[in-house]
Design an enzyme around this catalytic site. Structure first.
Site: not given
Length: 419
Positions: A390, A394
């Site tokens: 992450h 995204d």
């Protein structure tokens, strides 16, 4: 003149190795290119062969010893020895006839029980031999060691297993070497087995991946019926034309490559404070072996057709089971596919393969009732999981990447039309 037996040149990613098995003993004659010793690294088992004809001289590194790149393991003497003991045999011939007669019965009496009852309970065993003994429930006393100083080799364990299978089920020796010994009521038996270098390396990388990445997993499901119908219709013609079976991994590899082109972050890696975007598509394919999980890489997968991808994956699988994968074949990779479905896994969260930022998990094909155009149909469904870092990717990009893979699999014509 003696020739040095050296460990191979290790790549930069491999610091050292462990002497796993000596296949020859001191004084034993060898031919050029004959296997002398196995070196186990944290990635592969490397074979060291004889550089020329000769006789194994002094062994400097025993089984279990740690060696570095190009370190001397022993020496190879010029000549034509005879398996470890011509000189000693000549000396014994020169001894008196009475001494020979006196010692022959002792040798027979000592060797016969060893063959029948096994080896020495205190005998040492190499890493490969210990692993095999543990897997088959053998102890040192069940195996006769023929290595240096009575050390048990992998070949000794294989011989012991073969002998055990040949004996009748009622024999006392077979019950003694049963894979799972019967424990007395109330006993809580334990076994302690050292980790192999590969298993330790796998553990280090998995822990590092979880500690150093913001790992998240997103799921989706894919209808496998279109791909299964295509395989059914064209598998014979495909195999006849290309000499390889049409499998699922080729489709998923191609689908992932096309999706990676649309979402370059998924094909990137993080190097310190920099993001490295790769302009090529090297797809790693996780393969399970007895030694542990390895990930050979299909390089330039975007330039390969289905047949070439399938052929290379099959070749990698066969090499992996035999321990013949080279370090170069397992180095690099920009994205990884792991197929836990071959073992029956319905859903899982794969762990990243650093420094990659994403990994796709395939799972078991399971028939389930699905709503299609207002009607319930039974369809072969597969859960897909994408674990991603992450820090770079995204949630929107991860989900869209997975949906793109799903669309390519459910409508294979998209792969040909590039839509």
């Amino acid at each position: 003149m003696a020739t040095e037996i050296k460990a191979p040149q290790f790549p930069e990613s491999v610091a050292d190795g462990t002497v796993a098995t000596w296949h020859k003993r001191e004084g034993e004659a060898v031919k050029r290119d004959e296997l002398l010793v196995d070196i186990e690294t944290d990635k592969v088992v490397l074979e060291v062969v004889a550089p020329s004809d000769g006789v194994v001289g002094k062994i400097l590194k025993d089984e279990g010893d740690t060696v570095e790149s190009q370190e001397v393991l022993g020496s190879l003497e010029a000549g034509s020895g005879s398996g470890g003991g011509d000189a000693k045999q000549e000396e014994s011939k020169d001894e008196g006839k009475a001494d020979a007669k006196a010692e022959e019965p002792k040798a027979e009496a000592k060797s016969e029980p060893a063959d029948a009852e096994g080896g020495d309970d205190d005998a040492q065993a190499g890493p490969a031999a210990r692993k095999m003994m543990s897997e088959h429930g053998l102890s040192a006393g069940d195996v006769k060691g023929t290595g240096r100083d009575g050390r048990i080799t992998k070949e000794d364990v294989e011989k012991a297993l073969a002998n055990r299978q040949e004996k009748p089920a009622s024999s006392s020796s077979e019950s003694k070497a049963a894979p799972i010994p019967e424990a007395e009521p109330g006993e809580r038996e334990e076994r302690r087995v050292p980790m192999t270098r590969l298993r330790k390396r796998i553990a280090e990388r998995l822990v590092s991946a979880q500690q150093n990445a913001a790992m998240l997993t997103t799921f989706n499901e894919v209808n496998m019926k279109p791909i299964m119908d295509m395989r059914k219709n064209y598998k014979d013609a495909f195999e006849k034309a290309h000499g390889v079976r049409l499998g699922f991994m080729g489709f998923f590899t191609r689908a992932c490559v096309e999706a990676l082109k649309r979402y370059p972050e998924v094909n990137a890696s993080i190097d310190g404070d920099d993001v490295v975007y790769h302009g090529y598509y090297d797809v790693g394919v996780a393969v399970s072996t007895e030694r542990g999980l390895v990930v050979p890489v299909v390089r330039d997968a975007d330039q390969k057709g289905l047949a070439e991808v399938e052929s290379q994956i099959i070749d990698y699988g066969q090499k992996a089971q035999k321990g013949k994968l080279s370090i170069d074949e397992m180095t690099g990779g920009t994205f990884t596919i792991s197929n836990g479905g071959v073992f029956g896994s319905l859903m899982s969260m794969p762990i990243l393969n650093p420094p990659q930022t994403a990994i796709l998990g395939m799972h078991k094909i399971q028939e389930r009732p699905m709503a299609v155009d207002g009607k319930v149909e039974i369809l072969p469904m597969m859960y897909l999981a994408l674990s991603y870092d992450h820090r770079l990717i995204d949630g929107k990009q991860a989900v869209q990447f997975l949906v793109t893979v799903k669309n390519f699999i459910e409508d294979p014509a998209r792969l040909l039309l590039d839509i």
